[in-house]
Design a protein around this motif. Structure first.
Motif, short mmCIF file in Angstrom:
data_model
loop_
_atom_site.label_atom_id
_atom_site.label_comp_id
_atom_site.label_asym_id
_atom_site.label_seq_id
_atom_site.Cartn_x
_atom_site.Cartn_y
_atom_site.Cartn_z
N CYS A 77 0.80 -1.22 0.00
CA CYS A 77 0.00 0.00 0.00
C CYS A 77 0.84 1.28 0.00
CB CYS A 77 -0.94 -0.01 1.22
SG CYS A 77 -2.15 1.32 1.24
N ASN A 78 1.89 1.33 0.81
CA ASN A 78 2.66 2.58 0.89
C ASN A 78 3.99 2.52 0.14
OD1 ASN A 78 4.80 1.59 2.67
ND2 ASN A 78 3.33 1.70 4.35
N SER A 79 4.10 1.56 -0.79
CA SER A 79 5.36 1.40 -1.52
C SER A 79 5.56 2.45 -2.62
CB SER A 79 5.45 -0.01 -2.12
OG SER A 79 4.42 -0.23 -3.06
N GLY A 80 4.58 3.30 -2.84
CA GLY A 80 4.76 4.38 -3.83
C GLY A 80 5.93 5.27 -3.46
N GLY A 81 6.19 5.42 -2.16
CA GLY A 81 7.30 6.26 -1.72
C GLY A 81 8.65 5.73 -2.15
N VAL A 82 8.89 4.44 -1.92
CA VAL A 82 10.19 3.89 -2.30
C VAL A 82 10.31 3.73 -3.81
CG1 VAL A 82 9.60 1.41 -2.13
CG2 VAL A 82 11.93 2.18 -1.63
N ILE A 83 9.20 3.54 -4.49
CA ILE A 83 9.23 3.51 -5.96
C ILE A 83 9.63 4.89 -6.48
CG2 ILE A 83 7.87 3.22 -8.06
CD1 ILE A 83 6.21 1.11 -6.51
N GLY A 84 9.05 5.94 -5.89
CA GLY A 84 9.43 7.30 -6.26
C GLY A 84 10.89 7.56 -5.95
N SER A 85 11.37 7.04 -4.82
CA SER A 85 12.78 7.19 -4.46
C SER A 85 13.68 6.52 -5.49
CB SER A 85 13.04 6.58 -3.08
OG SER A 85 12.55 7.41 -2.05
N TYR A 86 13.24 5.37 -5.96
CA TYR A 86 14.01 4.67 -7.00
C TYR A 86 14.11 5.51 -8.26
CZ TYR A 86 15.04 1.21 -10.66
OH TYR A 86 15.58 0.54 -11.72
N PHE A 87 13.01 6.15 -8.63
CA PHE A 87 13.03 7.02 -9.82
C PHE A 87 14.00 8.19 -9.63
CE2 PHE A 87 8.35 5.75 -10.80
CZ PHE A 87 8.79 4.55 -11.33
N GLU A 88 13.99 8.78 -8.43
CA GLU A 88 14.91 9.90 -8.15
C GLU A 88 16.36 9.43 -8.22
OE1 GLU A 88 16.15 12.77 -4.41
OE2 GLU A 88 14.04 12.23 -4.64
N TRP A 89 16.62 8.26 -7.64
CA TRP A 89 17.97 7.68 -7.64
C TRP A 89 18.44 7.46 -9.08
CZ3 TRP A 89 19.67 2.41 -8.54
CH2 TRP A 89 20.93 2.10 -8.01
N LEU A 90 17.57 6.92 -9.92
CA LEU A 90 17.90 6.71 -11.33
C LEU A 90 18.14 8.03 -12.04
CD1 LEU A 90 15.51 3.90 -12.68
CD2 LEU A 90 17.98 3.76 -12.32
N GLN A 91 17.29 9.00 -11.76
CA GLN A 91 17.40 10.32 -12.39
C GLN A 91 18.76 10.94 -12.09
OE1 GLN A 91 14.08 13.54 -12.51
NE2 GLN A 91 15.30 14.05 -10.73
N ASN A 92 19.17 10.90 -10.82
CA ASN A 92 20.46 11.44 -10.42
C ASN A 92 21.61 10.64 -11.03
OD1 ASN A 92 19.45 12.22 -6.99
ND2 ASN A 92 19.06 13.32 -8.89
N ARG A 93 21.48 9.35 -10.97
CA ARG A 93 22.55 8.45 -11.43
C ARG A 93 22.82 8.60 -12.92
NH1 ARG A 93 22.29 1.90 -11.10
NH2 ARG A 93 24.40 1.48 -10.36
#
Length: 430
Positions: A355-371
């Motif tokens: 249910c609340n995994s949208g946060g870590v999925i969003g974090s993954y996107f940010e990590w990829l964006q920076n990387r």
């Protein structure tokens, strides 16, 4: 008084660790988990407790206690938030780190699980003091965190500004040529400092999406459905915002200060504006009546969204719940004993690790964006988040149906089997 109230709201942290272990042991039996892998996953890889001094605005020095627990990294770097809360302790952090391992595995992310924080009531400190506390904690963590090793993020009582301080402190310990390669040491940063557009709403948006998927699966319309939200912070607000946009009606809210209700409906944006003007409290909002906190979960509603702290729905109050669906915006809000009572009554639960995994999925996107040195637009991000979360939700439903399981058990089965497969394929050193 606020600290006492917060302590009353959350059950002893040992209960959270017991909860996650009971859930893990139950799921392990369902999948017939290899006994040696079970031994590995039953304990954390690393547990760090740090005591560090910080000078206050008045010149006095205070000693703070910080934590970072790294549970497992079989699937990738450790990932998990940092919370600032007076009741945090090592057992709470261990439980939360384990939940992160299951959450990232279920979402199909290349991450493991970690969690951390500082035993502190941030409301007692000035912004300048919080900055010094945060920077000193980040410095003390040193290379125990890193963009390819352990990536913290915001959690309870931390935010984008907190992450910006940590990122800057961490990068200041690197050589000039290394600094640009370490921006993704944390996620949840301000947009101007490498943050992701829409990261602020990712968790709450994900809570809403899982409710929507569930309703579509049941052929139920969210229009005119009533819901209550415990916790009106980032997660609770955004979940309520999107549910209201879909035609659902907010009828009750509880935060650290008190509880309010209005069967005719509470306007989400009005309540947010009132809360901002009232030092973060919903108490006294003219569009609703104050109620006793013990009566909150007993409010008439269709959907209950616990989005505050752990162990809030217990065997003592589970019988009061009238909702037909509980969507866990918080980590570990429902005890094992309470869940059994709820399921026996036919009340369905969308588990926290989904249910609340949208946060870590969003974090993954940010990590990829920076990387990768990219910039993603909000619409693109929300579409990607929807796609990723829908995949996980469908897998949980399929597993639940195929194995005749409740949604939490199905989610755990998927998460644990993915980690087990990684261990089987790679072997265990030496």
């Amino acid at each position: 008084m606020l600290t006492q109230e917060l302590k009353k709201k959350e059950q002893p942290k040992q209960g959270m660790l017991e909860n996650v272990m009971k859930q893990f042991n139950s799921a392990s039996e369902m999948v017939g988990l290899n006994k040696n892998i079970k031994k590995i996953l039953s304990v954390t890889n690393n547990e760090l407790i740090i005591h560090f001094p910080v000078r206050m605005d008045n010149g006095d020095v205070e000693i703070f206690k910080g934590y970072r627990v790294q549970h497992n990294n079989a699937l990738g770097p450790y990932k998990g938030g940092l919370r600032y809360h007076p009741t945090i302790d090592i057992d709470a952090v261990k439980a939360l780190a384990m939940w992160m391992t299951w959450k990232t595995s279920l979402a199909g992310l290349p991450y493991g699980g970690a969690k951390g924080g500082i035993q502190i009531d941030p409301k007692k400190y000035s912004t300048a003091e919080l900055e010094r506390i945060t920077r000193r904690f980040a410095y003390a963590l040193g290379d125990n965190i890193g963009p390819e090793h352990d990536i913290p993020a915001p959690d309870v009582n931390t935010n984008a500004q907190t992450m910006a301080w940590i990122a800057d402190t961490y990068m200041s310990t690197k050589t000039p040529s290394e600094r640009s390669k370490n921006q993704h040491v944390v996620t949840g940063k301000p947009i101007g400092s490498g943050g992701l557009e829409g990261r602020d709403r990712a968790t709450g948006f994900g809570v809403y999406l899982t409710i929507k998927y569930w309703a579509e699966h049941k052929n139920i319309s969210l229009k005119d459905k009533t819901f209550i939200v415990q916790g009106f912070g980032n997660v609770g607000y955004w979940a309520a915002h999107f549910l209201e946009q879909d035609g659902a009606k907010l009828v009750g809210v509880q935060d650290a200060y008190g509880s309010i209700s209005n069967a005719q409906g509470i306007t989400v944006e009005e309540l947010l504006n009132y809360s901002k003007a009232n030092q973060g409290s919903i108490v006294g909002y003219s569009g609703a009546s104050n109620i006793d906190k013990a009566d909150f979960f007993g409010l008439d509603c269709d959907i209950c969204v616990p989005a505050a702290l752990g162990n809030q729905i217990t065997k003592e109050n589970a019988s009061k719940i009238k909702a037909f669906l509980i969507a866990e915006g918080a980590n570990g809000p429902t005890t094992v004993e309470a869940e059994k009572l709820l399921l026996d009554r036919g009340i369905e639960i969308i588990p926290d690790i989904l249910c609340n995994s949208g946060g870590v999925i969003g974090s993954y996107f940010e990590w990829l964006q920076n990387r990768n040195g990219e910039l993603w637009e909000l619409d693109e991000i929300l579409i990607k988040l929807d796609k990723k979360l829908k995949e996980a939700f469908k897998k949980v439903l399929q597993t639940a149906t195929a194995r005749n399981l409740d949604m939490r058990s199905a989610a755990y089965v998927i998460a644990i089997e993915r980690i087990e497969k990684a261990y089987v394929q790679r072997g265990i050193f030496p």
